[in-house]
Design an enzyme around this catalytic site. Sequence first.
Site, PDB file in Angstrom:
ATOM      1  N   HIS A   1      32.645  10.152  63.777  1.00 57.64           N
ATOM      2  CA  HIS A   1      33.225  10.920  64.888  1.00 57.64           C
ATOM      3  C   HIS A   1      32.352  10.911  66.150  1.00 57.64           C
ATOM      4  O   HIS A   1      31.881  11.944  66.603  1.00 57.64           O
ATOM      5  CB  HIS A   1      33.564  12.349  64.462  1.00 57.64           C
ATOM      6  CG  HIS A   1      32.506  13.122  63.698  1.00 57.64           C
ATOM      7  ND1 HIS A   1      31.177  13.101  64.014  1.00 57.64           N
ATOM      8  CD2 HIS A   1      32.620  13.961  62.639  1.00 57.64           C
ATOM      9  CE1 HIS A   1      30.520  13.889  63.178  1.00 57.64           C
ATOM     10  NE2 HIS A   1      31.380  14.414  62.341  1.00 57.64           N
TER      11      HIS A   1
ATOM     12  N   ASP B   1      38.728  12.850  61.225  1.00 59.07           N
ATOM     13  CA  ASP B   1      37.972  14.104  61.084  1.00 59.07           C
ATOM     14  C   ASP B   1      38.920  15.299  61.130  1.00 59.07           C
ATOM     15  O   ASP B   1      38.570  16.371  61.637  1.00 59.07           O
ATOM     16  CB  ASP B   1      36.876  14.235  62.155  1.00 59.07           C
ATOM     17  CG  ASP B   1      35.912  15.380  61.841  1.00 59.07           C
ATOM     18  OD1 ASP B   1      35.834  15.778  60.667  1.00 59.07           O
ATOM     19  OD2 ASP B   1      35.258  15.882  62.780  1.00 59.07           O
TER      20      ASP B   1
ATOM     21  N   LEU C   1      32.930  19.852  65.851  1.00 61.74           N
ATOM     22  CA  LEU C   1      31.604  19.255  66.008  1.00 61.74           C
ATOM     23  C   LEU C   1      31.659  17.782  65.632  1.00 61.74           C
ATOM     24  O   LEU C   1      32.337  17.432  64.672  1.00 61.74           O
ATOM     25  CB  LEU C   1      30.588  19.996  65.135  1.00 61.74           C
ATOM     26  CG  LEU C   1      30.315  21.436  65.609  1.00 61.74           C
ATOM     27  CD1 LEU C   1      29.487  22.193  64.587  1.00 61.74           C
ATOM     28  CD2 LEU C   1      29.614  21.443  66.971  1.00 61.74           C
TER      29      LEU C   1
ATOM     30  N   HIS D   1      38.950  15.656  55.964  1.00 63.48           N
ATOM     31  CA  HIS D   1      38.608  16.812  55.122  1.00 63.48           C
ATOM     32  C   HIS D   1      39.883  17.293  54.450  1.00 63.48           C
ATOM     33  O   HIS D   1      40.809  17.737  55.132  1.00 63.48           O
ATOM     34  CB  HIS D   1      38.007  17.931  55.973  1.00 63.48           C
ATOM     35  CG  HIS D   1      36.751  17.498  56.662  1.00 63.48           C
ATOM     36  ND1 HIS D   1      35.497  17.659  56.108  1.00 63.48           N
ATOM     37  CD2 HIS D   1      36.549  16.862  57.843  1.00 63.48           C
ATOM     38  CE1 HIS D   1      34.588  17.146  56.927  1.00 63.48           C
ATOM     39  NE2 HIS D   1      35.197  16.659  57.986  1.00 63.48           N
ATOM     40  N   LEU D   2      39.926  17.192  53.123  1.00 63.78           N
ATOM     41  CA  LEU D   2      41.109  17.644  52.391  1.00 63.78           C
ATOM     42  C   LEU D   2      40.904  19.025  51.788  1.00 63.78           C
ATOM     43  O   LEU D   2      41.858  19.617  51.264  1.00 63.78           O
ATOM     44  CB  LEU D   2      41.487  16.633  51.299  1.00 63.78           C
ATOM     45  CG  LEU D   2      41.842  15.228  51.790  1.00 63.78           C
ATOM     46  CD1 LEU D   2      42.236  14.326  50.614  1.00 63.78           C
ATOM     47  CD2 LEU D   2      42.957  15.260  52.834  1.00 63.78           C
ATOM     48  N   ARG D   3      39.664  19.541  51.848  1.00 64.70           N
ATOM     49  CA  ARG D   3      39.345  20.849  51.242  1.00 64.70           C
ATOM     50  C   ARG D   3      39.685  20.825  49.754  1.00 64.70           C
ATOM     51  O   ARG D   3      39.724  19.774  49.128  1.00 64.70           O
ATOM     52  CB  ARG D   3      40.069  21.996  51.988  1.00 64.70           C
ATOM     53  CG  ARG D   3      39.921  21.972  53.511  1.00 64.70           C
ATOM     54  CD  ARG D   3      38.483  21.972  54.003  1.00 64.70           C
ATOM     55  NE  ARG D   3      38.406  22.218  55.455  1.00 64.70           N
ATOM     56  CZ  ARG D   3      37.388  21.827  56.218  1.00 64.70           C
ATOM     57  NH1 ARG D   3      36.378  21.142  55.710  1.00 64.70           N
ATOM     58  NH2 ARG D   3      37.372  22.102  57.494  1.00 64.70           N
TER      59      ARG D   3
ATOM     60  N   HIS E   1      40.999  24.650  59.241  1.00 66.20           N
ATOM     61  CA  HIS E   1      40.477  25.997  58.969  1.00 66.20           C
ATOM     62  C   HIS E   1      41.660  26.936  59.137  1.00 66.20           C
ATOM     63  O   HIS E   1      42.535  26.702  59.976  1.00 66.20           O
ATOM     64  CB  HIS E   1      39.376  26.372  59.960  1.00 66.20           C
ATOM     65  CG  HIS E   1      38.112  25.575  59.792  1.00 66.20           C
ATOM     66  ND1 HIS E   1      37.115  25.921  58.916  1.00 66.20           N
ATOM     67  CD2 HIS E   1      37.708  24.429  60.385  1.00 66.20           C
ATOM     68  CE1 HIS E   1      36.130  25.028  58.976  1.00 66.20           C
ATOM     69  NE2 HIS E   1      36.468  24.105  59.856  1.00 66.20           N
TER      70      HIS E   1
ATOM     71  N   LYS F   1      27.020  10.748  52.234  1.00 64.21           N
ATOM     72  CA  LYS F   1      27.067  11.325  53.574  1.00 64.21           C
ATOM     73  C   LYS F   1      25.798  12.080  53.907  1.00 64.21           C
ATOM     74  O   LYS F   1      25.350  12.932  53.135  1.00 64.21           O
ATOM     75  CB  LYS F   1      28.269  12.288  53.629  1.00 64.21           C
ATOM     76  CG  LYS F   1      28.453  13.030  54.932  1.00 64.21           C
ATOM     77  CD  LYS F   1      29.197  12.201  55.949  1.00 64.21           C
ATOM     78  CE  LYS F   1      29.269  12.907  57.281  1.00 64.21           C
ATOM     79  NZ  LYS F   1      30.594  13.367  57.637  1.00 64.21           N
TER      80      LYS F   1
ATOM     81  N   ASN G   1      32.104  17.948  51.910  1.00 69.43           N
ATOM     82  CA  ASN G   1      31.489  19.236  52.275  1.00 69.43           C
ATOM     83  C   ASN G   1      32.315  20.422  51.775  1.00 69.43           C
ATOM     84  O   ASN G   1      32.709  21.300  52.535  1.00 69.43           O
ATOM     85  CB  ASN G   1      31.236  19.332  53.792  1.00 69.43           C
ATOM     86  CG  ASN G   1      32.503  19.235  54.630  1.00 69.43           C
ATOM     87  OD1 ASN G   1      33.495  18.660  54.199  1.00 69.43           O
ATOM     88  ND2 ASN G   1      32.473  19.815  55.818  1.00 69.43           N
TER      89      ASN G   1
ATOM     90  N   ALA H   1      34.236  25.520  63.279  1.00 66.47           N
ATOM     91  CA  ALA H   1      34.345  24.207  63.920  1.00 66.47           C
ATOM     92  C   ALA H   1      35.261  23.293  63.124  1.00 66.47           C
ATOM     93  O   ALA H   1      35.067  23.133  61.916  1.00 66.47           O
ATOM     94  CB  ALA H   1      32.962  23.574  64.036  1.00 66.47           C
TER      95      ALA H   1
ATOM     96  N   HIS I   1      26.746  12.347  59.914  1.00 68.18           N
ATOM     97  CA  HIS I   1      27.072  13.322  60.965  1.00 68.18           C
ATOM     98  C   HIS I   1      25.872  13.311  61.903  1.00 68.18           C
ATOM     99  O   HIS I   1      24.829  13.865  61.582  1.00 68.18           O
ATOM    100  CB  HIS I   1      27.313  14.727  60.393  1.00 68.18           C
ATOM    101  CG  HIS I   1      27.637  15.727  61.469  1.00 68.18           C
ATOM    102  ND1 HIS I   1      28.894  16.235  61.677  1.00 68.18           N
ATOM    103  CD2 HIS I   1      26.868  16.256  62.450  1.00 68.18           C
ATOM    104  CE1 HIS I   1      28.885  17.042  62.724  1.00 68.18           C
ATOM    105  NE2 HIS I   1      27.659  17.075  63.210  1.00 68.18           N
TER     106      HIS I   1
ATOM    107  N   HIS J   1      37.802   9.050  57.589  1.00 67.97           N
ATOM    108  CA  HIS J   1      37.040  10.314  57.639  1.00 67.97           C
ATOM    109  C   HIS J   1      38.026  11.482  57.694  1.00 67.97           C
ATOM    110  O   HIS J   1      38.610  11.765  58.730  1.00 67.97           O
ATOM    111  CB  HIS J   1      36.139  10.340  58.880  1.00 67.97           C
ATOM    112  CG  HIS J   1      35.315  11.594  59.011  1.00 67.97           C
ATOM    113  ND1 HIS J   1      33.993  11.564  59.374  1.00 67.97           N
ATOM    114  CD2 HIS J   1      35.608  12.911  58.830  1.00 67.97           C
ATOM    115  CE1 HIS J   1      33.508  12.798  59.414  1.00 67.97           C
ATOM    116  NE2 HIS J   1      34.472  13.638  59.095  1.00 67.97           N
TER     117      HIS J   1
HETATM  118  N1  LIG Z   1      34.148  18.355  62.559  1.00 68.60           N
HETATM  119  C1  LIG Z   1      34.099  19.653  62.416  1.00 68.60           C
HETATM  120  O1  LIG Z   1      34.012  20.378  63.408  1.00 68.60           O
HETATM  121  N2  LIG Z   1      34.163  20.249  61.189  1.00 68.60           N
HETATM  122  C2  LIG Z   1      34.149  19.604  59.909  1.00 68.60           C
HETATM  123  C3  LIG Z   1      32.792  19.108  59.517  1.00 68.60           C
HETATM  124  C4  LIG Z   1      32.356  17.850  60.220  1.00 68.60           C
HETATM  125  O2  LIG Z   1      32.996  16.811  60.118  1.00 68.60           O
HETATM  126  O3  LIG Z   1      31.323  17.874  60.904  1.00 68.60           O
HETATM  127  C5  LIG Z   1      34.660  20.596  58.872  1.00 68.60           C
HETATM  128  O4  LIG Z   1      34.482  20.351  57.669  1.00 68.60           O
HETATM  129  O5  LIG Z   1      35.284  21.596  59.242  1.00 68.60           O
HETATM  130 ZN   LIG Z   2      34.299  15.641  59.439  1.00 67.21          ZN
HETATM  131 ZN   LIG Z   3      30.729  15.847  60.923  1.00 68.83          ZN
END
Ligand SMILES: NC(=O)N[C@@H](CC(=O)O)C(=O)O
Ligand SMILES: [Zn+2]
Ligand SMILES: [Zn+2]
Length: 345
Positions: free
Chosen positions: A173, A246, A218, A15-17, A250, A98, A41, A262, A135, A13
Amino acid sequence: MTSITITRPDDWHVHLRDGSQLKDTVRDISRYMGRAVVMPNLVPPVMDTAAALGYYGRIQQAQPQGQFEPLMVLYLTDNTRAEEIFKAKASGKVVAAKLYPAGATTNSDSGVTDVKNIYPVLAAMQEAGLLLLVHGEVTDSSIDIFDREQIFIDKILSQVVADFPELKVVLEHITTKDAVDFVNQASDKVAATITAHHLLYNRNHMLAGGIRPHFYCLPILKRNTHQEALLGAIASGSKKFFLGTDSAPHYKDKKEAACGCAGSYTAHAAIELYAEAFESVDALDKLEAFASFNGPDFYGLPRNTDSITLVKADWSVPESYPLGDTCVVPIRAGETIAWQVKSGE
Ligand SMILES: NC(=O)N[C@@H](CC(=O)O)C(=O)O
Ligand SMILES: [Zn+2]
Ligand SMILES: [Zn+2]
């Protein structure tokens, strides 16, 4: 123990953006992770197979050596069609879809407003063998933010699991004792990822003695008894729990703001932070299965065959790392981490 060698881990899990951030996130994730489940996302989200394959190509272009394999995920909406599931499965690159309850987290506005809306899609996923990643938080504004995971499990997830007994479900998560208990009592089709930050921290770290926005993610950090339940889950050695960082970068100014985003960044030191968490409960012998076996076994994928070595030696984490046009403040910024991965691996 001062050194530990484990089979190469994967991150189930992350996030690579996209865009200018990809070169930085991919550099970090590909240092020693063999594979990663890449969250969809983006803005706009990765809603169909064509978008997932396009994103896969951009990730591949961003990695210097090409040894890292991204595993792609579809973002479910009220309008996702069952036929898209079969197309995704046939692509060979998409491993899961997801469920973001609409409004639950970062970039979840296009998510699902009522899980009943995706029941035909869940039936298709069960048939095709595509995993459901969740989630797990309700979004009702009248529900306290610290209770949202537990209520999601009671009101929504237990029903989904009962209605689709053959569907493989990963509760992502997890942050509560309720989630640990739910996963433990569920069938072998239900598993969970646990982040390093939820193992190492609780809400006191975020809120006592000053508010620390880089711990805001989150589902939100909970009280220490929940943290202890998560540590108990990893120390138990259960195959139902595996590594999902996770890691969610940001920009610094979007976190250190009156209304901060978050997400916490841990990809700069993921396995190192997990090693600290396992060591804290005297369970370093369980790290390898959690990081390198339980995930691929649950997904039905082969385990990695090479290995990495962690050594116990403090190192200082920079105050920030480059991210796209500016920077991200990682977890442990300006402090030390007790483990490091031997260079060259
Ligand atoms: N975990 C987070 O607080 N943020 C994640 C989204 C997610 O995994 O819920 C994100 O994409 O920034
Ligand atoms: Zn996540
Ligand atoms: Zn999440």
